[in-house]
Design an enzyme around this catalytic site. Structure first.
Site, PDB file in Angstrom:
ATOM      1  N   ASP A  20      17.708  48.443  52.511  1.00 50.85           N
ATOM      2  CA  ASP A  20      17.358  48.863  51.161  1.00 50.85           C
ATOM      3  C   ASP A  20      17.545  47.632  50.275  1.00 50.85           C
ATOM      4  O   ASP A  20      18.233  46.676  50.670  1.00 50.85           O
ATOM      5  CB  ASP A  20      18.279  50.010  50.734  1.00 50.85           C
ATOM      6  CG  ASP A  20      18.158  50.315  49.257  1.00 50.85           C
ATOM      7  OD1 ASP A  20      17.037  50.606  48.799  1.00 50.85           O
ATOM      8  OD2 ASP A  20      19.188  50.245  48.552  1.00 50.85           O
ATOM      9  N   ASP A  40      17.853  47.557  46.186  1.00 47.32           N
ATOM     10  CA  ASP A  40      18.696  47.710  45.003  1.00 47.32           C
ATOM     11  C   ASP A  40      20.029  48.363  45.349  1.00 47.32           C
ATOM     12  O   ASP A  40      20.079  49.493  45.833  1.00 47.32           O
ATOM     13  CB  ASP A  40      17.964  48.528  43.943  1.00 47.32           C
ATOM     14  CG  ASP A  40      16.689  47.851  43.480  1.00 47.32           C
ATOM     15  OD1 ASP A  40      16.777  46.740  42.933  1.00 47.32           O
ATOM     16  OD2 ASP A  40      15.600  48.418  43.698  1.00 47.32           O
TER      17      ASP A  40
END
Length: 307
Positions: free
Chosen positions: A77, A79
């Site tokens: 991922d 953020d």
């Protein structure tokens, strides 16, 4: 009974007695082995992580060797996992809705979303979280400030992204992110990013982090034409695995949000959660192979990755 018959009985009796002694001896000598075989190994014990333990303690525990298969690729991922954008995201949102910034607030916590809201929208796409944010603030306000009907979800998303792009010019990498990516690249392990952010936002965030992004060749964003659903749907991780040319179950995913963990888990990937320290980690243990407090705590050997 004649002497011959008595002799035969005596021999039979002695033979039976020797067999009995031998059976007893074998039982006694093999008993410890049987007893030890019923004791779980330390690896098996440690994999059953107590969900009530602090992240700092649970992150040191190892997963069971038979709980996962060989890892051929890693998917991150973005953020909150590779880049520390979550505080900036909160700041951008509160600026758009209430005009708050570092210039007119006294404490850093004044620019954080309420956790009950933040935890529910982590990992979602803008089209999904924007109406949730407006509904929340219309009902509860924020520190005495009210949020009226002057902005639509689409406007909030667009203005938030514009403000976030301004703030992200100075975004920093999460602890251990650069080092982990560099180590994986040295061992020729393919990597991808699966993020709910839009492509142009990723281009802005990556500007000062070439050591990370130059080593990750596959980036799937929330506005990818091949995606119809965002996290927690498995689509984005299935797409990332497909573009890596690796089966999902052979992909190891790092995620900070429950929606992302669910997405990767539903895709069949093996998942390591690296949640915000404010988050209750109980639910993560049901879906993730491991819960870490930081990427710095990752031990590759647990997954057949020797860094």
């Amino acid at each position: 009974m004649d002497r011959l018959s008595c002799g035969r009985l005596s021999v039979a009796f002695r033979l039976r007695w020797k067999i009995t002694l031998l059976a007893v001896f074998l039982c006694l000598t093999t008993a410890p082995i049987v007893a030890f075989s019923t004791i779980p190994s330390t690896t098996a014990i440690s994999s059953n992580i107590d969900a009530n333990l602090p992240i700092e303690e649970s992150s040191k525990m190892k997963v069971k060797d038979d709980d996962h298969v060989k890892i051929d690729a890693v998917i991150f991922d973005l953020d909150g996992t590779l880049l520390d954008t979550e505080r900036l995201s909160d700041e951008a949102m509160l600026y758009v809705l209430f005009g708050l910034s570092k210039e007119n607030t006294q404490h850093a916590d004044d620019l954080l979303l309420p956790w009950e809201l933040k935890s529910s929208i982590l990992g979602l796409r803008g089209s999904e979280w924007s109406p949730m944010v407006l509904e929340y603030f219309k009902e509860y306000g924020y520190r005495g400030k009210s949020c009226g009907d002057l902005i639509s979800p689409e406007q909030l998303w667009a203005r938030w992204e514009c403000r976030l792009n301004e703030l992200c010019s100075d975004v920093t990498a999460c602890a251990g992110a650069r080092e982990l990516v560099v180590s994986l690249a040295k061992r020729n392990i393919p990597m991808a990013i699966a993020t709910s952010s839009q492509r142009h936002a990723v281009e802005i965030k990556r500007k000062n982090h070439s050591e990370i992004f130059d080593r990750i060749k596959v980036i799937v964003t929330g506005d990818d034409d091949a995606l119809s659903r965002g996290k927690p749907s498995p689509d984005i991780y299935l797409l990332a695995a497909d573009r890596l040319g690796v089966r999902p179950e052979r992909c190891l995913v790092f995620e900070d949000a429950m929606n992302g963990v669910l997405s990767a888990s539903n895709a069949g990937c093996q998942v390591i959660a690296v949640p915000d320290l404010r988050m209750d980690t109980h639910d993560f243990h049901d879906r993730a192979k491991l819960v870490l407090s930081s990427l710095e705590d990752f031990v590759g050997e647990d997954f057949g990755i020797y860094l």
